[in-house]
Design a protein around this motif. Structure first.
Motif, mmCIF file in Angstrom:
data_model
loop_
_atom_site.group_PDB
_atom_site.id
_atom_site.type_symbol
_atom_site.label_atom_id
_atom_site.label_comp_id
_atom_site.label_asym_id
_atom_site.label_seq_id
_atom_site.Cartn_x
_atom_site.Cartn_y
_atom_site.Cartn_z
ATOM 1 N N ILE A 59 6.074 -6.680 -1.818
ATOM 2 C CA ILE A 59 6.614 -5.321 -1.912
ATOM 3 C C ILE A 59 7.953 -5.212 -1.194
ATOM 4 C CG2 ILE A 59 6.232 -2.925 -1.167
ATOM 5 C CD1 ILE A 59 3.265 -3.366 -1.723
ATOM 6 N N GLU A 63 11.557 -4.158 -2.873
ATOM 7 C CA GLU A 63 12.456 -3.137 -2.314
ATOM 8 C C GLU A 63 13.845 -3.711 -2.064
ATOM 9 O OE1 GLU A 63 10.461 -1.837 1.166
ATOM 10 O OE2 GLU A 63 9.218 -0.351 0.103
ATOM 11 N N ILE A 125 -0.602 2.488 -0.823
ATOM 12 C CA ILE A 125 0.757 2.219 -0.360
ATOM 13 C C ILE A 125 1.695 3.310 -0.901
ATOM 14 C CG2 ILE A 125 2.639 0.544 -0.320
ATOM 15 C CD1 ILE A 125 0.584 -1.627 -0.860
ATOM 16 N N TYR A 126 2.410 3.963 0.007
ATOM 17 C CA TYR A 126 3.327 5.039 -0.347
ATOM 18 C C TYR A 126 2.616 6.150 -1.128
ATOM 19 C CZ TYR A 126 6.968 1.693 0.953
ATOM 20 O OH TYR A 126 7.745 0.794 1.620
ATOM 21 N N GLU A 128 0.173 5.866 -3.210
ATOM 22 C CA GLU A 128 -0.302 5.456 -4.518
ATOM 23 C C GLU A 128 -1.404 4.407 -4.362
ATOM 24 O OE1 GLU A 128 0.560 6.729 -7.373
ATOM 25 O OE2 GLU A 128 2.142 8.043 -6.586
ATOM 26 N N GLU A 129 -2.437 4.508 -5.181
ATOM 27 C CA GLU A 129 -3.537 3.557 -5.136
ATOM 28 C C GLU A 129 -3.252 2.324 -5.977
ATOM 29 O OE1 GLU A 129 -7.058 5.561 -6.307
ATOM 30 O OE2 GLU A 129 -7.142 6.820 -4.491
ATOM 31 N N LEU A 131 -0.557 -0.492 -7.794
ATOM 32 C CA LEU A 131 0.732 -1.113 -7.502
ATOM 33 C C LEU A 131 1.833 -0.604 -8.433
ATOM 34 C CD1 LEU A 131 -0.416 -4.780 -6.834
ATOM 35 C CD2 LEU A 131 0.423 -3.123 -5.173
ATOM 36 N N THR A 134 3.044 2.505 -6.956
ATOM 37 C CA THR A 134 3.862 2.178 -5.783
ATOM 38 C C THR A 134 5.250 1.710 -6.202
ATOM 39 O OG1 THR A 134 1.890 1.529 -4.542
ATOM 40 C CG2 THR A 134 4.014 0.755 -3.718
ATOM 41 N N VAL A 137 7.409 4.604 -7.218
ATOM 42 C CA VAL A 137 7.898 5.321 -6.033
ATOM 43 C C VAL A 137 9.076 4.586 -5.424
ATOM 44 C CG1 VAL A 137 7.299 6.027 -3.685
ATOM 45 C CG2 VAL A 137 5.679 6.408 -5.542
#
Length: 778
Positions: A59, A63, A125-126, A128-129, A131, A134, A137
């Protein structure tokens, strides 16, 4: 962190890293593979017990790539453009690039999701359940964190072009059918008809929006721009549709346009197959519907002054505004805007009082339809009522409009014959008869007034309520009636009797009793004149000229102007004979003549011309004196006729205009017996003389008020004689206690009393010092 795990797994660092990069190529800066790795690779990574650590590394790497590579590359495509079509293309390329980049990450995300399943990892994460959630986002936050200042220009270009194409899609076919020879350029894409790109633009538009929806970026990137474009389009459409047109209702057509054009465009933007999207579209429809009503309401409020002036032709516009006010919260805005328009365009000295009254009557009618409760009318027209109260000729204009011939709003209102409704503070029993249909007054209603008084007061009642007194209107009508009766020189009163009966329904018989006596005086005068001339005992038939009189009951008629006129001796003899005849007929009554009033029919014979004229007594007296002497000065005639020189000079101008008198020197006039060159406007036979301005025979309202205030003077002299000196307030209290009582009481305000006493000081009949008034010592 990884080193400790690797040591525990008894594997070299390179072997561990290779296995991880094999499952997640993004960590090795390679292209993201679209092929899923074998399950045994994921199982081997699982055995390394690096579950959460590997997920965090992936992740963080996503990013990093979004922040350093994809986002700058995406926003770099939002550079300057030369045309809107260029901006359309740039936005489309940017979205395509982002969507392709997003697609490249999907296999890696699937790998990581499988790894989660194998490793039984359940993390949020963030917020959200999943990926994928996530990742969306991360994409959204990274894009918005590097948002350039000029991004809206390109976004606006994309949706402007598409909206323009969509709005003109239906029109283009109609235009081609109606006038195919005249149409050269497409109204949507601005290309020639043969090279129209509208269909291609709509396909690109639909595909681009689908990608943005899939990325969950449509609202984030374009939501504000779409809303702004819709608002601008609604404002422009409302202005184009109803600008300056008040005789048609536009609500239905605007609602239909919103549902078909605007909502059709939104349907192309959002894929309405999903239930959640349909719900969002429905909510957005409600919001823009409210904006449409608000825009249309504001537009009509800006035009409300013109709408009122054109009422009742503008009734559809008023009805539209009434409906929209119920759907919006613009009542206060309407009140303030219309009050400002009235003050700016109506309430100033440049507008004649009849025009102000006409606009006020139109406002009453229009605002009553707009707000049946009457609260809006009461609030908005408050400055108009205050302004009319301070205009000296308001009452006379109202009364004249009530009783004038021809089409008139007030005359039509008078014919209806409704009873006068004055302001009343207490509610009546009738207010509660229909209690089931009762509704409270609006929040801006005056609590001191009942809703019934606002609903039932007609136009005439509202005009009377401007002053709050029926007596003022009745007195003005009495003066106007006196002028009409004395200026017509006949005894025909049928029309005036009709108006009087209509006014009785409004003001009551007791208020108009004096007017009844005045009309009866005219009828009695006709009967008395006929009797005196038919009876040979009175010898009126032997006079050199016939004389008739309008016999008035002095105490019932308004005060006359104080004017003097010395008639020729032979005329006074005729009037004396008439007086004796009247005394013989009536016994204990006599006549007091007003020589300056009435009319005289004279025959004028000069050396070269003859004609007959009907003139006023002062005109006849002037020309009569010229038969005894050909030349007179104004000063000589003034002393002989007892008429002020200024008045006499103005009256002589009439004979000058007829070519009978000529000014040979300053204020010296000569009779013209022969005229070698006739006047360009010869005097027709049986001409009636009229002054340039018809003067009233009655005393002005100011003069009448001065005469009423003289009633107080004897009281004031008596008080100051007994008490020596008194302040203004004390004099006012004493007058209210003693002088303002009885059936003929005269009201006097403190300000009016001060002005009256100050005039007496200027006339040296009072002294004022130290705030006290006293009589001068003789």
């Amino acid at each position: 962190m990884l080193n400790s795990y690797w040591l525990d797994a008894n594997m070299s660092t390179d072997d561990v890293w290779k296995k991880i990069c094999l499952a997640f190529p993004i960590l090795a800066d390679n292209e993201c593979s679209r092929e899923c790795p074998e399950d045994n690779v994921l199982e081997e990574i699982k055995e390394l017990k690096l579950n959460k650590c590997i997920e965090d590394i992936v992740i963080c790497r996503i990013e990093q790539i979004m922040r350093q590579k994809i986002t700058p590359d995406f926003w770099s495509r939002f550079s300057e453009r030369k045309t809107e079509i260029g901006g359309f293309e740039r936005f489309k390329d940017a979205v395509d690039f982002l969507y392709n980049s997003f697609s490249n990450f999907l296999p890696m995300l699937e790998n990581l999701e499988k790894f989660r399943t194998i490793s039984r990892i359940n993390r949020v994460i963030y917020g959200e359940e999943t990926l994928l959630g996530t990742f969306k986002v991360i994409v959204t936050s990274t894009l918005l964190s590097q948002l350039p200042l000029t991004h809206q220009i390109i976004t606006e270009d994309f949706y402007k072009v598409s909206f323009k194409v969509f709005c003109n899609a239906d029109k283009s076919d109609v235009d081609q059918d109606e006038s195919s020879e005249d149409v050269v350029q497409c109204g949507g894409c601005s290309h020639e008809i043969e090279q129209c790109h509208c269909q291609a633009i709509l396909l690109v538009f639909h595909e681009t929006n689908r990608k943005l929806i899939e990325l969950d970026l449509l609202e984030r990137l374009a939501g504000e721009v779409i809303t702004t474009l819709i608002h601008i389009r609604i404002e422009n459409h409302v202005q184009e549709s109803c600008k300056g047109s008040f005789d048609t209702s536009y609500i239905s057509s605007l609602e239909s346009w919103l549902s078909t054009v605007v909502m059709g465009w939104l349907t192309h933007i959002y894929n309405v197959n999903a239930v959640s999207t349909q719900s969002s579209i429905k909510k957005f429809h409600q919001k823009i519907s409210h904006f449409l009503y608000e825009t249309y309401t504001r537009t009509r409020i800006e035009q409300l002054f013109n709408i009122i002036i054109e009422y009742p032709d503008s009734q559809p516009a008023v009805e539209d505004l009434r409906i929209c006010l119920q759907k919006t919260d613009l009542r206060l805005y309407l009140t303030q805007k219309l009050q400002r328009a009235l003050e700016t365009r109506l309430l100033h000295p440049g507008v004649n009082t009849p025009d102000v009254l006409t606009a006020y009557v139109a406002a009453i009618r229009a605002l009553r339809q707009l707000d049946p409760t009457g609260v809006l009318l009461e609030t908005v027209t408050l400055p108009v009522r205050h302004y009319l109260r301070w205009r000296d000729d308001t009452v006379r204009c109202v009364v004249s409009s009530l009783t004038e011939e021809g089409p008139s709003e007030l005359a039509d209102e008078l014919v209806r014959g409704e009873a006068l409704q004055l302001d009343e503070g207490a509610p009546s029993d009738e207010d509660m008869t229909n209690w089931e249909g009762w509704n409270p007054d609006p929040v801006d209603a005056d609590p001191s007034k009942t809703s019934k008084s606002r609903r039932t007061s007609d136009i005439i009642s509202m005009l009377v309520n401007v002053y709050g007194s029926k007596e003022l209107f009745v007195n003005e009508y009495r003066t106007l009636l006196a002028d009409r009766l004395l200026s017509q020189f006949t005894y025909n009163t049928e029309k005036e009797i009709r108006y009087l009966e209509l006014l009785k329904l409004r003001f009551g018989e007791s208020q108009l009793h004096y007017c009844e006596v005045m009309l009866k005086d005219v009828y009695d005068s006709k009967r008395i004149n006929a009797h005196l001339h038919s009876d040979p005992n009175f010898k009126l038939d032997r006079q050199q000229f016939p004389s008739t009189a309008m016999i008035l009951s002095a105490q019932f008629w308004p005060p006359f102007k104080e004017e003097t006129l010395e008639l020729p001796d032979f005329v006074k003899e005729h009037l004396q004979i008439y007086t004796k005849a009247f005394e013989t007929l009536k016994g204990n009554r006599t006549l007091s003549w007003k020589p300056h009033l009435g009319s005289v029919n004279i025959d004028i014979e000069l050396k070269d011309r003859k004609f007959n004229l009907t003139v006023s007594p002062i005109h006849a007296t002037i020309i009569w004196h010229f038969q005894t002497k050909n030349q007179w000065t104004v000063e000589e005639l003034s002393q002989l006729m007892h008429v002020p020189a200024t008045v006499l000079r103005r009256k002589i101008a009439f004979w000058q205009s007829q070519g009978m008198l000529r000014e040979i020197s300053t204020d010296s006039f000569l009779l013209v017996e022969e005229s070698s060159t006739r006047s360009k406007c010869p005097v027709p036979p049986d001409m009636v003389c009229e002054d340039e301005e018809t003067e009233s025979a009655m005393a002005s309202a100011h003069d009448q008020r001065e005469e009423e205030l003289q009633v107080f003077w004897s009281y004031i002299v008596g008080m100051l004689t007994n008490l020596d000196l008194m302040p203004l307030e004390r004099i006012h209290q004493m007058l209210k206690m003693f002088a303002s009582q009885g059936p003929t009481a005269v009201e006097c305000s403190l300000r009016e009393l001060r002005n009256f006493l100050d005039r007496k000081v200027r006339e040296h009949r009072l002294l004022f010092s130290g705030g006290f008034y006293r009589l001068p010592k003789s």
